[in-house]
Design a protein around this motif. Structure first.
Motif, PDB file in Angstrom:
ATOM      1  N   GLY A 121       0.817  -1.211   0.000  1.00  0.00           N
ATOM      2  CA  GLY A 121       0.000   0.000   0.000  1.00  0.00           C
ATOM      3  C   GLY A 121       0.846   1.254   0.000  1.00  0.00           C
ATOM      4  O   GLY A 121       0.507   2.255  -0.642  1.00  0.00           O
ATOM      5  N   LEU A 122       1.967   1.220   0.725  1.00  0.00           N
ATOM      6  CA  LEU A 122       2.881   2.357   0.752  1.00  0.00           C
ATOM      7  C   LEU A 122       3.415   2.656  -0.643  1.00  0.00           C
ATOM      8  O   LEU A 122       3.444   3.822  -1.082  1.00  0.00           O
ATOM      9  CB  LEU A 122       4.039   2.061   1.702  1.00  0.00           C
ATOM     10  CG  LEU A 122       5.170   3.084   1.746  1.00  0.00           C
ATOM     11  CD1 LEU A 122       4.710   4.371   2.406  1.00  0.00           C
ATOM     12  CD2 LEU A 122       6.389   2.519   2.475  1.00  0.00           C
TER      13      LEU A 122
ATOM     14  N   MET B 176       8.732   5.813  -7.980  1.00  0.00           N
ATOM     15  CA  MET B 176       8.468   6.495  -6.708  1.00  0.00           C
ATOM     16  C   MET B 176       8.119   5.501  -5.605  1.00  0.00           C
ATOM     17  O   MET B 176       8.480   5.687  -4.448  1.00  0.00           O
ATOM     18  CB  MET B 176       7.330   7.504  -6.888  1.00  0.00           C
ATOM     19  CG  MET B 176       7.685   8.708  -7.735  1.00  0.00           C
ATOM     20  SD  MET B 176       9.017   9.732  -7.035  1.00  0.00           S
ATOM     21  CE  MET B 176      10.410   9.194  -8.012  1.00  0.00           C
ATOM     22  N   GLY B 177       7.424   4.446  -5.974  1.00  0.00           N
ATOM     23  CA  GLY B 177       7.077   3.424  -5.001  1.00  0.00           C
ATOM     24  C   GLY B 177       8.305   2.699  -4.486  1.00  0.00           C
ATOM     25  O   GLY B 177       8.446   2.476  -3.274  1.00  0.00           O
TER      26      GLY B 177
ATOM     27  N   ILE C  79      13.475   4.066   1.243  1.00  0.00           N
ATOM     28  CA  ILE C  79      13.690   5.085   2.271  1.00  0.00           C
ATOM     29  C   ILE C  79      13.091   4.649   3.598  1.00  0.00           C
ATOM     30  O   ILE C  79      13.730   4.764   4.655  1.00  0.00           O
ATOM     31  CB  ILE C  79      13.085   6.430   1.820  1.00  0.00           C
ATOM     32  CG1 ILE C  79      13.903   7.010   0.662  1.00  0.00           C
ATOM     33  CG2 ILE C  79      13.029   7.419   2.980  1.00  0.00           C
ATOM     34  CD1 ILE C  79      13.291   8.240   0.031  1.00  0.00           C
ATOM     35  N   VAL C  80      11.849   4.136   3.566  1.00  0.00           N
ATOM     36  CA  VAL C  80      11.178   3.726   4.799  1.00  0.00           C
ATOM     37  C   VAL C  80      11.932   2.583   5.474  1.00  0.00           C
ATOM     38  O   VAL C  80      12.143   2.591   6.692  1.00  0.00           O
ATOM     39  CB  VAL C  80       9.711   3.339   4.513  1.00  0.00           C
ATOM     40  CG1 VAL C  80       9.092   2.577   5.691  1.00  0.00           C
ATOM     41  CG2 VAL C  80       8.892   4.589   4.217  1.00  0.00           C
ATOM     42  N   LEU C  81      12.343   1.595   4.705  1.00  0.00           N
ATOM     43  CA  LEU C  81      13.063   0.460   5.289  1.00  0.00           C
ATOM     44  C   LEU C  81      14.408   0.892   5.860  1.00  0.00           C
ATOM     45  O   LEU C  81      14.824   0.416   6.936  1.00  0.00           O
ATOM     46  CB  LEU C  81      13.258  -0.634   4.239  1.00  0.00           C
ATOM     47  CG  LEU C  81      11.985  -1.328   3.758  1.00  0.00           C
ATOM     48  CD1 LEU C  81      12.323  -2.387   2.716  1.00  0.00           C
ATOM     49  CD2 LEU C  81      11.225  -1.955   4.912  1.00  0.00           C
ATOM     50  N   LEU C  82      15.103   1.788   5.166  1.00  0.00           N
ATOM     51  CA  LEU C  82      16.375   2.285   5.676  1.00  0.00           C
ATOM     52  C   LEU C  82      16.186   3.078   6.964  1.00  0.00           C
ATOM     53  O   LEU C  82      16.957   2.932   7.920  1.00  0.00           O
ATOM     54  CB  LEU C  82      17.058   3.152   4.619  1.00  0.00           C
ATOM     55  CG  LEU C  82      17.723   2.410   3.455  1.00  0.00           C
ATOM     56  CD1 LEU C  82      18.192   3.401   2.400  1.00  0.00           C
ATOM     57  CD2 LEU C  82      18.907   1.577   3.948  1.00  0.00           C
ATOM     58  N   LEU C  83      15.155   3.920   6.998  1.00  0.00           N
ATOM     59  CA  LEU C  83      14.897   4.714   8.190  1.00  0.00           C
ATOM     60  C   LEU C  83      14.530   3.830   9.379  1.00  0.00           C
ATOM     61  O   LEU C  83      15.012   4.047  10.500  1.00  0.00           O
ATOM     62  CB  LEU C  83      13.783   5.727   7.923  1.00  0.00           C
ATOM     63  CG  LEU C  83      14.146   6.918   7.030  1.00  0.00           C
ATOM     64  CD1 LEU C  83      12.920   7.786   6.781  1.00  0.00           C
ATOM     65  CD2 LEU C  83      15.265   7.747   7.643  1.00  0.00           C
TER      66      LEU C  83
ATOM     67  N   GLY D  43      -0.093   3.379   8.055  1.00  0.00           N
ATOM     68  CA  GLY D  43       0.462   2.507   9.077  1.00  0.00           C
ATOM     69  C   GLY D  43       1.974   2.433   9.012  1.00  0.00           C
ATOM     70  O   GLY D  43       2.665   2.509  10.040  1.00  0.00           O
ATOM     71  N   GLU D  44       2.530   2.291   7.821  1.00  0.00           N
ATOM     72  CA  GLU D  44       3.985   2.194   7.665  1.00  0.00           C
ATOM     73  C   GLU D  44       4.682   3.486   8.065  1.00  0.00           C
ATOM     74  O   GLU D  44       5.742   3.468   8.713  1.00  0.00           O
ATOM     75  CB  GLU D  44       4.333   1.836   6.219  1.00  0.00           C
ATOM     76  CG  GLU D  44       4.014   0.404   5.826  1.00  0.00           C
ATOM     77  CD  GLU D  44       4.877  -0.602   6.571  1.00  0.00           C
ATOM     78  OE1 GLU D  44       6.021  -0.258   6.939  1.00  0.00           O
ATOM     79  OE2 GLU D  44       4.400  -1.726   6.784  1.00  0.00           O
ATOM     80  N   LEU D  45       4.106   4.617   7.674  1.00  0.00           N
ATOM     81  CA  LEU D  45       4.727   5.897   8.003  1.00  0.00           C
ATOM     82  C   LEU D  45       4.680   6.171   9.505  1.00  0.00           C
ATOM     83  O   LEU D  45       5.655   6.691  10.078  1.00  0.00           O
ATOM     84  CB  LEU D  45       4.035   7.026   7.232  1.00  0.00           C
ATOM     85  CG  LEU D  45       4.235   7.002   5.711  1.00  0.00           C
ATOM     86  CD1 LEU D  45       3.385   8.068   5.044  1.00  0.00           C
ATOM     87  CD2 LEU D  45       5.706   7.184   5.344  1.00  0.00           C
TER      88      LEU D  45
END
Length: 249
Positions: free
Chosen positions: A80-81, A109-110, A116-120, A229-231
């Motif tokens: 979804g992200l 972009m996806g 980015i999210v996984l790295l953060l 949820g992911e963010l």
């Protein structure tokens, strides 16, 4: 209650604990237990992390605990992200964004947003002290799923037709209250009064993220629930890390 919880667990994870065809009303009632599903996911990830830390692993323990959570959820929210990022960052109008989000293919972009999210998440978790890491791994998925409940119950569905996400729109104030109470008990139980501060900061972030999506799309979709949820999971780890660094946690 148990039936609704099993349905929520089956819906949000790969665990086949509810095999019957569920009605829209049943799906809506199960929304109450999304944060409780997050608690189980967090306990599993925290248990894996503690076990691997005992074996002398550090960064690998953090990565594998996050991977375990991804596997247990079947990558549902990450999908979804990516779809949400492809749509919102496409530069198209509302209809064009919604059309892109329906496409099963993943764009640049996806992929970029996923990375980015996984790295953060990995970076934030690795910087959190061991005594706080268990709390972080538990609060993170609970907060993320609470944010999903808030989006489901307080904002309209963006698509005019049906859809799995649209089935959840019958959820209302009662489901939000149950989910909020679950978040409150878990955060305060783990972090004491500082848990209240964590909740407030998470709430502000959730309001900002959901409101931004609402303004762009005129509502929410199944993809944006997952993205939210992911963010919020990522934000929760950062908040706990920041609390540690300034001496509040």
């Amino acid at each position: 209650m148990l039936k609704s919880f099993r349905l929520a667990l089956s819906f949000l994870t790969i665990l086949p604990v509810y095999k019957k065809m569920a009605s829209s009303e049943e799906l809506a009632r199960s929304v109450s237990y999304y944060p409780l599903v997050g608690l189980l996911l967090g306990l599993a990830a925290a248990g894996i992390n503690v076990f691997l830390q005992q074996l002398g692993l550090k960064l690998s323990a953090d990565v594998l605990s996050l991977v375990a959570m991804m596997i247990l959820t079947g990558g549902l929210h990450l999908d979804g992200l990516m779809d949400t990022a492809d749509g919102l960052l496409s530069g198209k109008n509302r209809e064009g964004q919604l059309e892109i989000m329906k496409d099963s293919r993943v764009g640049a972009m996806g992929v970029l947003t996923l990375g980015i999210v996984l790295l953060l998440k990995t970076a934030f978790l690795s910087e959190i002290n061991l005594d706080l890491k268990v709390e972080a791994l538990i609060i993170m998925p609970v907060a993320g799923r609470w944010a999903m409940v808030y989006a489901i119950t307080r904002y309209p569905y963006a698509r005019p037709g049906g859809g799995l996400g649209n089935c959840l729109k019958q959820a209302g104030l009662f489901q939000l209250l149950v989910a909020s109470l679950t978040l409150l008990v878990i955060c305060v139980g783990l972090a004491g009064l500082h848990g209240l501060a964590i909740i407030i900061v998470i709430l502000l972030a959730a309001l900002g993220i959901i409101r931004t999506i609402y303004k762009r799309l005129g509502g929410m979709t199944g993809d944006t629930y997952g993205a939210t949820g992911e963010l919020i999971e990522t934000w929760s780890l950062f908040v706990i890390l920041l609390g540690q660094q300034i001496g509040l946690l």
